[in-house]
Design a protein around this motif. Structure first.
Motif, PDB file in Angstrom:
ATOM      1  N   ASN A 154      -1.976  -2.793   9.629  1.00 32.63           N
ATOM      2  CA  ASN A 154      -2.076  -2.472   8.394  1.00 32.63           C
ATOM      3  C   ASN A 154      -2.066  -4.430   8.218  1.00 32.63           C
ATOM      4  OD1 ASN A 154      -0.752  -0.652   5.995  1.00 32.63           O
ATOM      5  ND2 ASN A 154      -0.982  -0.481   7.932  1.00 32.63           N
ATOM      6  N   LEU A 155      -1.639  -5.078   9.383  1.00 32.20           N
ATOM      7  CA  LEU A 155      -1.286  -6.542   9.467  1.00 32.20           C
ATOM      8  C   LEU A 155      -2.961  -6.952   9.931  1.00 32.20           C
ATOM      9  CD1 LEU A 155       1.603  -7.119  10.759  1.00 32.20           C
ATOM     10  CD2 LEU A 155       1.574  -6.548   8.658  1.00 32.20           C
ATOM     11  N   PHE A 156      -4.095  -6.426  10.661  1.00 33.00           N
ATOM     12  CA  PHE A 156      -5.068  -6.779  10.955  1.00 33.00           C
ATOM     13  C   PHE A 156      -6.059  -5.543  10.710  1.00 33.00           C
ATOM     14  CE2 PHE A 156      -1.952  -8.152  14.037  1.00 33.00           C
ATOM     15  CZ  PHE A 156      -2.409  -9.650  14.171  1.00 33.00           C
ATOM     16  N   PRO A 157      -6.561  -5.941   9.006  1.00 39.18           N
ATOM     17  CA  PRO A 157      -7.332  -4.448   9.012  1.00 39.18           C
ATOM     18  C   PRO A 157      -9.125  -5.197  10.116  1.00 39.18           C
ATOM     19  CG  PRO A 157      -7.182  -6.942   7.034  1.00 39.18           C
ATOM     20  CD  PRO A 157      -5.927  -6.734   8.411  1.00 39.18           C
ATOM     21  N   PRO A 158      -9.365  -3.872  10.077  1.00 37.35           N
ATOM     22  CA  PRO A 158     -10.903  -3.800  11.215  1.00 37.35           C
ATOM     23  C   PRO A 158     -11.792  -3.973  10.565  1.00 37.35           C
ATOM     24  CG  PRO A 158      -9.992  -1.669  10.239  1.00 37.35           C
ATOM     25  CD  PRO A 158      -8.946  -2.338   9.987  1.00 37.35           C
ATOM     26  N   LEU A 248       3.677   6.768  -8.456  1.00 33.83           N
ATOM     27  CA  LEU A 248       1.949   6.671  -7.711  1.00 33.83           C
ATOM     28  C   LEU A 248       2.040   5.446  -6.982  1.00 33.83           C
ATOM     29  CD1 LEU A 248      -0.153   7.912  -7.973  1.00 33.83           C
ATOM     30  CD2 LEU A 248      -0.674   6.246  -9.990  1.00 33.83           C
ATOM     31  N   LEU A 249       2.790   4.258  -6.957  1.00 29.07           N
ATOM     32  CA  LEU A 249       2.545   3.083  -6.320  1.00 29.07           C
ATOM     33  C   LEU A 249       3.411   4.264  -4.704  1.00 29.07           C
ATOM     34  CD1 LEU A 249       3.061  -0.056  -8.036  1.00 29.07           C
ATOM     35  CD2 LEU A 249       1.043   0.489  -6.915  1.00 29.07           C
ATOM     36  N   THR A 250       4.387   4.583  -4.926  1.00 29.41           N
ATOM     37  CA  THR A 250       4.873   5.127  -4.013  1.00 29.41           C
ATOM     38  C   THR A 250       4.353   5.622  -2.618  1.00 29.41           C
ATOM     39  OG1 THR A 250       7.314   4.335  -4.900  1.00 29.41           O
ATOM     40  CG2 THR A 250       6.827   6.405  -2.922  1.00 29.41           C
ATOM     41  N   ALA A 251       3.704   6.566  -3.501  1.00 32.90           N
ATOM     42  CA  ALA A 251       2.692   7.050  -3.269  1.00 32.90           C
ATOM     43  C   ALA A 251       0.850   6.762  -2.053  1.00 32.90           C
ATOM     44  CB  ALA A 251       1.916   8.827  -4.068  1.00 32.90           C
ATOM     45  N   VAL A 252       1.316   5.562  -3.051  1.00 37.82           N
ATOM     46  CA  VAL A 252      -0.873   5.076  -2.718  1.00 37.82           C
ATOM     47  C   VAL A 252      -0.423   4.142  -1.505  1.00 37.82           C
ATOM     48  CG1 VAL A 252      -1.717   3.031  -3.337  1.00 37.82           C
ATOM     49  CG2 VAL A 252      -1.143   5.238  -4.609  1.00 37.82           C
ATOM     50  N   TYR A 253       1.657   3.062  -1.655  1.00 38.31           N
ATOM     51  CA  TYR A 253       1.673   3.236  -0.004  1.00 38.31           C
ATOM     52  C   TYR A 253       1.951   3.416   0.602  1.00 38.31           C
ATOM     53  CZ  TYR A 253       3.285  -1.210  -3.517  1.00 38.31           C
ATOM     54  OH  TYR A 253       2.947  -1.901  -4.357  1.00 38.31           O
ATOM     55  N   ILE A 254       1.897   4.883   0.411  1.00 36.36           N
ATOM     56  CA  ILE A 254       2.428   5.147   1.840  1.00 36.36           C
ATOM     57  C   ILE A 254       1.204   5.999   2.243  1.00 36.36           C
ATOM     58  CG2 ILE A 254       3.049   8.676   2.787  1.00 36.36           C
ATOM     59  CD1 ILE A 254       5.480   8.357   0.152  1.00 36.36           C
ATOM     60  N   GLN A 255       0.286   6.366   1.600  1.00 39.66           N
ATOM     61  CA  GLN A 255      -0.865   6.468   1.819  1.00 39.66           C
ATOM     62  C   GLN A 255      -1.642   5.251   2.743  1.00 39.66           C
ATOM     63  OE1 GLN A 255      -4.638   5.803   1.002  1.00 39.66           O
ATOM     64  NE2 GLN A 255      -5.054   7.329   1.961  1.00 39.66           N
ATOM     65  N   MET A 256      -1.354   4.412   1.779  1.00 41.42           N
ATOM     66  CA  MET A 256      -2.023   3.111   2.759  1.00 41.42           C
ATOM     67  C   MET A 256      -1.770   2.507   3.723  1.00 41.42           C
ATOM     68  SD  MET A 256      -2.188   0.474  -0.187  1.00 41.42           S
ATOM     69  CE  MET A 256      -3.564  -0.560  -0.383  1.00 41.42           C
ATOM     70  N   SER A 257      -0.374   3.481   4.704  1.00 45.99           N
ATOM     71  CA  SER A 257       0.263   3.218   5.462  1.00 45.99           C
ATOM     72  C   SER A 257       0.238   4.200   7.041  1.00 45.99           C
ATOM     73  CB  SER A 257       2.373   3.863   5.452  1.00 45.99           C
ATOM     74  OG  SER A 257       2.162   2.524   4.991  1.00 45.99           O
ATOM     75  N   VAL A 258      -0.445   5.369   6.349  1.00 45.67           N
ATOM     76  CA  VAL A 258      -0.714   6.842   7.423  1.00 45.67           C
ATOM     77  C   VAL A 258      -2.131   6.553   7.380  1.00 45.67           C
ATOM     78  CG1 VAL A 258      -0.888   9.336   7.071  1.00 45.67           C
ATOM     79  CG2 VAL A 258       0.984   8.459   5.806  1.00 45.67           C
ATOM     80  N   GLU A 259      -2.884   6.085   5.957  1.00 40.22           N
ATOM     81  CA  GLU A 259      -4.293   5.885   7.034  1.00 40.22           C
ATOM     82  C   GLU A 259      -4.498   5.120   8.401  1.00 40.22           C
ATOM     83  OE1 GLU A 259      -7.359   4.945   3.828  1.00 40.22           O
ATOM     84  OE2 GLU A 259      -7.772   6.548   3.633  1.00 40.22           O
ATOM     85  N   GLU A 260      -5.707   5.259   8.783  1.00 44.77           N
ATOM     86  CA  GLU A 260      -5.671   4.536  10.141  1.00 44.77           C
ATOM     87  C   GLU A 260      -6.672   3.295   9.461  1.00 44.77           C
ATOM     88  OE1 GLU A 260      -6.290   6.527  13.396  1.00 44.77           O
ATOM     89  OE2 GLU A 260      -4.446   7.614  12.857  1.00 44.77           O
ATOM     90  N   GLU A 261      -7.624   3.432   8.896  1.00 50.76           N
ATOM     91  CA  GLU A 261      -8.752   2.562   8.127  1.00 50.76           C
ATOM     92  C   GLU A 261      -8.846   2.420   6.456  1.00 50.76           C
ATOM     93  OE1 GLU A 261     -12.245   2.049   9.027  1.00 50.76           O
ATOM     94  OE2 GLU A 261     -11.534   2.719  11.841  1.00 50.76           O
ATOM     95  N   HIS A 262      -8.147   1.200   5.971  1.00 51.68           N
ATOM     96  CA  HIS A 262      -8.300   0.862   4.492  1.00 51.68           C
ATOM     97  C   HIS A 262      -9.252  -0.157   4.217  1.00 51.68           C
ATOM     98  CE1 HIS A 262      -4.082  -1.117   4.912  1.00 51.68           C
ATOM     99  NE2 HIS A 262      -5.315  -1.534   6.017  1.00 51.68           N
TER     100      HIS A 262
END
Lengths: 262, 195
Positions: A154-158, A248-262
């Motif tokens: 999250n802090l060092f996006p690849p 929706l944003l809550t769901a999106v934020y959860i998804q962004m946290s869980v996903e390994e690459e965004h």
């Protein structure tokens, strides 16, 4: 609210609208003013509605049950599963459903006659829901990737040159830990406050123009009244829209946290 | 306008964004109750219901497919049975036709033999009757001829000894003449003309 003191001149709505005098327990943390009361009424209304319509829930739904199921399905399919996928969506559906229904009903208080104020138009409730979303997406990220992995992705996006991290990482820190929850809370709060102020402005102006206006000025009261009706319809839409956006944003934020690459 | 615009404002702008203690407490109570209701009552109940419904629908579709397959199998079986029954019927019909023809032939043959037997019997009877007729005729003819001859010839033949000799001789001649021809009726008819 402002209509009550007509006749004594025009009262423009102000921030004071959201700090009404206490009814009970003045000055204590359990102080209950008009808005608090509206929140409890809306809460009881929501629980009663959902409880009564699903009390005898059957496989073949009754009409009332169908309406609730339609909304539950909307949250589950359109918000949770479309954002988080089937498996993760299922896990977070109860939370996001609760957020959606609660915010929707609290928002609708703003256009329900005699309540006339949204439960979410005072900062406490939006902030609390934002905090719930905040804790949830941080916990989801740490649970899925571990603390290190979560911070790293999250802090060092690849896929970014290393030098850019000097610039990117502070922004991401701000984004993940500060901006997301506060924007969630403020977006909802500001929308509900603005909506309420507009409604009060229209209806108090109508009252003032018709009662205190002279001659043809009275006719302009009709205009503000029609505008008030229009804004009421608009607020109905905003109430639903803000609940949808928050969920929706809550769901999106959860998804962004869980996903390994965004 | 006598109105006091924002004059009686007792709260500053920033307070809008800083929750008062009662706001925090109130929000917590409301949210806690709602969370309890959603997590303990509504969502488990409705999720279970939706799952059950999905399972039921799936089961229903599966069941329908099974029933369909069963119906198709039953239909195929019925068709096969029908074909077999038709074949059986055809075979029985064929057999019956053959048997019928046999029966007819047999009956015909039997009738023919019966007819033949009846005809033969009739022939035999006729022959027997003819024989008896011949015998009786021969006896009558003898006396008749004698009487006739004695009438014609008169006294010369009254002598018994001569008469009987004459008759015997006549009959012997008659026998001799009929034997070669084998016709019995003919010579008896001829005799009066000869005498």
């Amino acid at each position: 609210m402002a209509e009550s003191d007509h006749g004594s001149g025009f009262h423009a709505p102000s921030i004071q609208e959201f700090f009404p005098p206490a009814i009970w327990f003045d000055g204590t943390p359990f102080e209950i003013n008009r808005i608090q009361l509206v929140r409890y009424i809306l809460m009881i209304g929501l629980i009663l509605w959902l409880w009564l319509s699903t009390r005898h829930a059957k496989l073949v739904p009754s009409r009332a049950q169908s309406v609730v199921e339609l909304l539950l399905d909307f949250v589950r399919v359109q918000i949770c599963e479309s954002t988080l996928g089937k498996k993760l969506g299922r896990r977070y559906t109860p939370l996001i459903t609760m957020i959606f229904f609660s915010i929707l009903v609290m928002n609708l208080g703003g256009v329900i006659p005699f309540l006339n104020i949204a439960g979410t138009s005072v900062v406490g409730l939006p902030l609390l829901f934002a905090l719930i979303a905040y804790v949830t997406y941080l916990a989801a990220g740490i649970r899925a990737q571990g603390l290190g992995g979560f911070l790293k992705t999250n802090l060092f996006p690849p896929g970014v040159p290393k030098a850019l991290y000097i610039l990117l990482t502070p922004i991401e820190i701000l984004q993940v830990f500060v901006l997301r929850p506060f924007t969630l809370a403020l977006r909802l709060l500001a929308n509900m406050m603005a909506g309420h102020l507009m409604l009060v402005l229209c209806f108090s102006a109508t009252s003032f123009l018709i009662l205190d206006g002279g001659g043809l000025i009275k006719l302009t009261g009709v205009l503000t009244f029609v505008a008030g009706i229009g804004i009421t319809g608009f607020e109905l839409f905003v109430a639903a829209l803000q609940a949808y956006i928050f969920a929706l944003l809550t769901a999106v934020y959860i998804q962004m946290s869980v996903e390994e690459e965004h | 306008m006598p109105g006091t615009l924002l004059a009686d404002e007792a709260v500053s702008g920033i307070e809008v964004f800083l929750p008062a203690s009662y706001d925090i407490v109130g929000s917590l109570i409301v949210t806690a109750i709602l969370a309890f209701f959603f997590f303990k009552y509504l969502m488990p109940k409705m999720t279970a219901l939706l799952d059950e419904r999905a399972a039921k629908i799936e089961g229903g579709i599966e069941h329908a497919a099974k029933v369909q397959a069963e119906a198709e199998a039953a239909k195929a079986e019925r068709d096969a049975e029908l074909v077999a029954a038709r074949q059986e019927a055809a075979r029985i019909r064929e057999g019956a036709t053959g048997e019928g023809a046999e029966i007819v032939t047999e009956a015909k043959a039997k009738a023919q033999t019966e007819a033949q037997r009846i005809v033969e019997n009739a022939h035999r009877q006729i022959e027997a009757e003819r024989q008896s007729a011949v015998v009786s005729l021969r006896a009558d003819i003898g006396s008749l001829a004698t009487e006739l001859a004695s009438r014609i010839v008169g006294e010369s033949l009254a002598d018994d000894a001569r008469q009987s000799r004459l008759v015997d001789r006549f009959l012997d001649e008659l026998d001799a003449s009929t034997a070669p021809t084998a016709a019995t009726a003919g010579p008896t008819d001829q005799r009066p003309t000869e005498g």
